[in-house]
Design a protein around this motif. Structure first.
Motif, PDB file in Angstrom:
ATOM      1  N   ARG A   1      -8.943   5.857  -5.725  1.00  0.00           N
ATOM      2  CA  ARG A   1      -9.104   5.738  -4.273  1.00  0.00           C
ATOM      3  C   ARG A   1      -7.783   5.470  -3.567  1.00  0.00           C
ATOM      4  NH1 ARG A   1     -14.277   3.537  -5.809  1.00  0.00           N
ATOM      5  NH2 ARG A   1     -13.426   1.433  -6.018  1.00  0.00           N
ATOM      6  N   ALA A   2      -6.846   4.836  -4.258  1.00  0.00           N
ATOM      7  CA  ALA A   2      -5.528   4.587  -3.672  1.00  0.00           C
ATOM      8  C   ALA A   2      -4.647   5.834  -3.695  1.00  0.00           C
ATOM      9  CB  ALA A   2      -4.832   3.459  -4.421  1.00  0.00           C
ATOM     10  N   SER A   3      -5.111   6.882  -4.362  1.00  0.00           N
ATOM     11  CA  SER A   3      -4.294   8.083  -4.558  1.00  0.00           C
ATOM     12  C   SER A   3      -4.635   9.237  -3.632  1.00  0.00           C
ATOM     13  CB  SER A   3      -4.435   8.578  -6.013  1.00  0.00           C
ATOM     14  OG  SER A   3      -3.991   7.616  -6.936  1.00  0.00           O
ATOM     15  N   PHE A   4      -5.727   9.141  -2.869  1.00  0.00           N
ATOM     16  CA  PHE A   4      -6.143  10.299  -2.079  1.00  0.00           C
ATOM     17  C   PHE A   4      -6.653   9.870  -0.706  1.00  0.00           C
ATOM     18  CE2 PHE A   4     -10.259   8.924  -3.703  1.00  0.00           C
ATOM     19  CZ  PHE A   4     -11.101   9.152  -2.620  1.00  0.00           C
ATOM     20  N   SER A   5      -6.764  10.875   0.162  1.00  0.00           N
ATOM     21  CA  SER A   5      -7.505  10.747   1.414  1.00  0.00           C
ATOM     22  C   SER A   5      -8.479  11.908   1.488  1.00  0.00           C
ATOM     23  CB  SER A   5      -6.576  10.769   2.623  1.00  0.00           C
ATOM     24  OG  SER A   5      -6.147   9.470   2.947  1.00  0.00           O
ATOM     25  N   LEU A   6      -9.581  11.684   2.181  1.00  0.00           N
ATOM     26  CA  LEU A   6     -10.629  12.688   2.291  1.00  0.00           C
ATOM     27  C   LEU A   6     -10.902  13.010   3.747  1.00  0.00           C
ATOM     28  CD1 LEU A   6     -13.107  14.358   1.297  1.00  0.00           C
ATOM     29  CD2 LEU A   6     -14.408  12.217   1.275  1.00  0.00           C
ATOM     30  N   THR A   7     -10.869  14.292   4.063  1.00  0.00           N
ATOM     31  CA  THR A   7     -11.258  14.756   5.389  1.00  0.00           C
ATOM     32  C   THR A   7     -12.498  15.617   5.225  1.00  0.00           C
ATOM     33  OG1 THR A   7      -8.992  14.739   6.209  1.00  0.00           O
ATOM     34  CG2 THR A   7     -10.554  16.090   7.398  1.00  0.00           C
ATOM     35  N   GLY A   8     -13.598  15.182   5.843  1.00  0.00           N
ATOM     36  CA  GLY A   8     -14.868  15.871   5.681  1.00  0.00           C
ATOM     37  C   GLY A   8     -15.011  17.059   6.601  1.00  0.00           C
TER      38      GLY A   8
END
Length: 268
Positions: free
Chosen positions: A83-90
């Motif tokens: 979770r500290a390694s990515f970002s998510l755009t829905g």
């Protein structure tokens, strides 16, 4: 402190991923790697399993079988590092329409405990060509501007990996091109992008590699040039016509509504 895995490892690795809901098999043994700093497109129609893969990689859903890793960390055993390694755009912009563009960015920067949130916000506004619109409420923004702001918000904290789950859904052609330029800029700065899309042209325009997901399986994976080689050589009559990605997609998947993709031998 979280350690980042060596750069020789892929940014994303998926092996034998399976997921079912009751008797419905959504993923049936999915394998792929995503190289660091590249744009990887997961292409498939609605219901193919694209969002399920993203949710598993984002630690929002547990796989029934197989393994997956992000930035060198296993999603099952080291979810906090993942979770500290990515970002998510829905699929839809997660922005606050009452706040201004700048206020949205500052708020997220503070929530993520980033140093000097005002400076971070101003830098992202410049990068995404939103400086002039920064004081305005997001409710006045166009679809493309909202999506660019949404992606800018996801980059706060400089994650090495970003998941874009059908980022241009519902956008008009002009706004879609704006988002495409934004995605290219991300990869140009070294960010790894996993893009899910059902738009053939989007994958063709953006991706370094394209994987076609059909009924829970990856049935083709390669560069655009490699995928085009799956079709017979173009017949030259008056003008040689190279196959488009749409030609490749339907040749591999089969006719709409068909349960079985056509094999290479059947296409020859």
């Amino acid at each position: 402190m979280m350690t980042v895995s060596p750069n020789t490892e892929p940014a994303i690795r998926v092996r034998g991923l399976e997921k079912s809901y009751g008797k419905l098999e959504v993923l049936r043994g999915v394998d792929f790697d995503v190289g660091r700093g590249s744009i990887f497109a997961l292409l498939g129609s609605n219901g193919a399993g694209k969002t399920t893969i993203v949710r598993i990689l984002a630690t929002l859903l547990k796989a029934d079988a197989g393994s997956a890793g992000v930035n060198g960390f296993d999603v099952a055993t080291k979810p906090s590092d993942v979770r500290a390694s990515f970002s998510l755009t829905g699929q839809f912009a997660a922005v606050d329409e009452i706040l201004s563009g700048r206020e949205n960015l500052v708020l997220v920067a503070r929530l993520r405990h980033v140093k000097d949130p005002d400076a971070v916000a101003d830098d992202l506004l410049r990068r995404f060509s939103l400086t002039e619109a920064a004081p305005r409420r997001v409710s006045t923004y166009s679809g493309g501007m909202r999506r660019r702001l949404d992606i800018a918000m996801s980059l706060i904290g400089d994650p090495p990996v970003i998941f874009l789950d059908e980022p241009t859904t519902g956008l008009d052609p002009e706004a879609r091109v704006e988002v495409w330029e934004t995605v290219r800029g991300l990869a140009g700065r070294g960010t790894t992008v996993l893009l899910t899309t059902q738009y053939l042209e989007e994958a063709e325009q953006l991706a370094d590699r394209i994987a076609i997901l059909h009924r829970g399986r990856i049935i083709a994976n390669g560069t655009l040039a490699e995928l085009k080689q799956l079709l017979p050589p173009a017949k030259v009559e008056y003008v040689e016509k190279q196959p488009s990605l749409e030609d490749v997609f339907f040749a591999i998947v089969g006719d709409p509504g068909s349960d079985n993709p056509r094999t290479t031998s059947e296409r020859k």
